[in-house]
Design a protein around this motif. Sequence first.
Motif, short mmCIF file in Angstrom:
data_model
loop_
_atom_site.label_atom_id
_atom_site.label_comp_id
_atom_site.label_asym_id
_atom_site.label_seq_id
_atom_site.Cartn_x
_atom_site.Cartn_y
_atom_site.Cartn_z
N PRO A 119 -8.17 -7.16 -3.42
CA PRO A 119 -8.31 -6.22 -2.29
C PRO A 119 -7.01 -5.48 -1.99
CG PRO A 119 -9.24 -8.37 -1.75
CD PRO A 119 -8.47 -8.53 -3.04
N LYS A 120 -7.15 -4.22 -1.64
CA LYS A 120 -6.00 -3.42 -1.23
C LYS A 120 -5.54 -3.84 0.16
CE LYS A 120 -6.88 0.91 -3.71
NZ LYS A 120 -7.21 2.36 -3.55
N GLU A 121 -4.27 -3.70 0.40
CA GLU A 121 -3.73 -3.97 1.72
C GLU A 121 -3.83 -2.72 2.60
OE1 GLU A 121 0.21 -5.45 1.46
OE2 GLU A 121 -0.37 -7.34 0.51
N GLY A 122 -4.00 -2.93 3.88
CA GLY A 122 -4.03 -1.80 4.80
C GLY A 122 -5.37 -1.12 4.84
N GLU A 123 -5.40 0.03 5.45
CA GLU A 123 -6.63 0.78 5.64
C GLU A 123 -7.05 1.49 4.35
OE1 GLU A 123 -8.35 4.37 8.52
OE2 GLU A 123 -6.32 3.59 8.78
N VAL A 124 -8.32 1.41 4.05
CA VAL A 124 -8.86 2.06 2.86
C VAL A 124 -9.59 3.34 3.26
CG1 VAL A 124 -10.41 1.82 0.88
CG2 VAL A 124 -9.13 -0.16 1.71
N LYS A 125 -9.22 4.44 2.66
CA LYS A 125 -9.83 5.72 2.99
C LYS A 125 -11.26 5.79 2.48
CE LYS A 125 -5.42 8.19 2.84
NZ LYS A 125 -4.66 9.30 2.20
N GLN A 126 -12.04 6.67 3.07
CA GLN A 126 -13.42 6.86 2.65
C GLN A 126 -13.49 7.35 1.21
OE1 GLN A 126 -15.57 9.69 5.03
NE2 GLN A 126 -17.58 8.85 4.49
N TYR A 127 -14.46 6.86 0.47
CA TYR A 127 -14.66 7.19 -0.94
C TYR A 127 -13.55 6.66 -1.85
CZ TYR A 127 -17.82 10.49 1.31
OH TYR A 127 -18.78 11.04 2.09
#
Length: 360
Positions: free
Chosen positions: A250-258
């Motif tokens: 999983p990526k850290e922080g907020e994940v942008k849409q799409y």
Amino acid sequence: MPKQTNDFKARKGFTLIEVLAAATIMVIILGAVLLAVSDVLRSWNESAGKIEGFYEGDSLADFIQQDMQSMILKRDGKAWLQVSYPNNVGMLTGARLGGIPLRPPQIMFFSPTYVRPRFDAEQLMTKSTQRTPIAGSICAVKYQMSYKSPFRTGSANEGSNSRQPNAFYGLYRAVIDSRSTFEEALGEAQGNMNTVENALQRFWNGTCSVLSDDGYYTKGIDLKSWVLSPENFIASNIVDFQVTFAVMYPKEGEVKQYESPYEIAYIEPGTPFTVADKLYIDGKLYQRTSGGGKSYIMPNEVENGFLAFAEVSMTFISDIGAQEIRNLSGENKQQRFKELRMKYGTTTTRKISFMVQPAE
């Protein structure tokens, strides 16, 4: 008149100088022809060796892909996949060639492989249409390269194997039947959670019941030497075997849409690891940067990730190259081995995808 006749007959023969000149010309012509034929045959043999290497590599890659693509990966506290690296296999050591270490992995996992022991002796005595296969489908599988004779039994001592007559590089595939796998490989043999990191290596270095070709179980077989027995030999003249595993986490922080919520990291060949309740990785991983470089990360960053795919690479050497490698000696034989591998080797690659996430 008689004198003229004798003179005429004498002029019909060849002088010694003429005979020698003709013989010399003939030798030169034959030498040129033999040289040309020799070059053609050498080129033919090299090309035939490369074609054979591509064919063998492609067939073996299909086989490995079917085994690994169906392997079981869970997070239930047991070890389901372990990749370890021996110190050396012949001249395949930790030395690097083109950035890749020349040290092949030992890959241990569980898979419902279709090429597995299916019947015991009792069932083999019945009609083929009435046979009942051994219950279960999951088998313990191990892939390992070795430098030994494919016609002789193996030894746990790599040095002893390398001194066998006709010893050369080969790939071995060992499969434990589903019954022995369930009773001995998936049971208490794995130990507790504190020792799961090396559970599969302990199992394959120990003993287990093995089903022979005639359907009889033999208990307490030394697996370390049994893996290298002639019945498990599947490929010859393979001088490099590498697998690069890719991990999604999983990526850290907020994940942008799409945007994908996952990052991809690669476990470099030569780095041991185990898949169990989490990823136990004994070394660094790297990410591929946009410029084609590498950015290294620590194992704890991906320990809760999962395997996404693997990139398998195999190099086969032609018979001509194998003969030259067998004759290597002296101080520079390691460097010469690398040169022959590059000259006579053919490399096959294959990408193997796994299921998205392991089952709990």
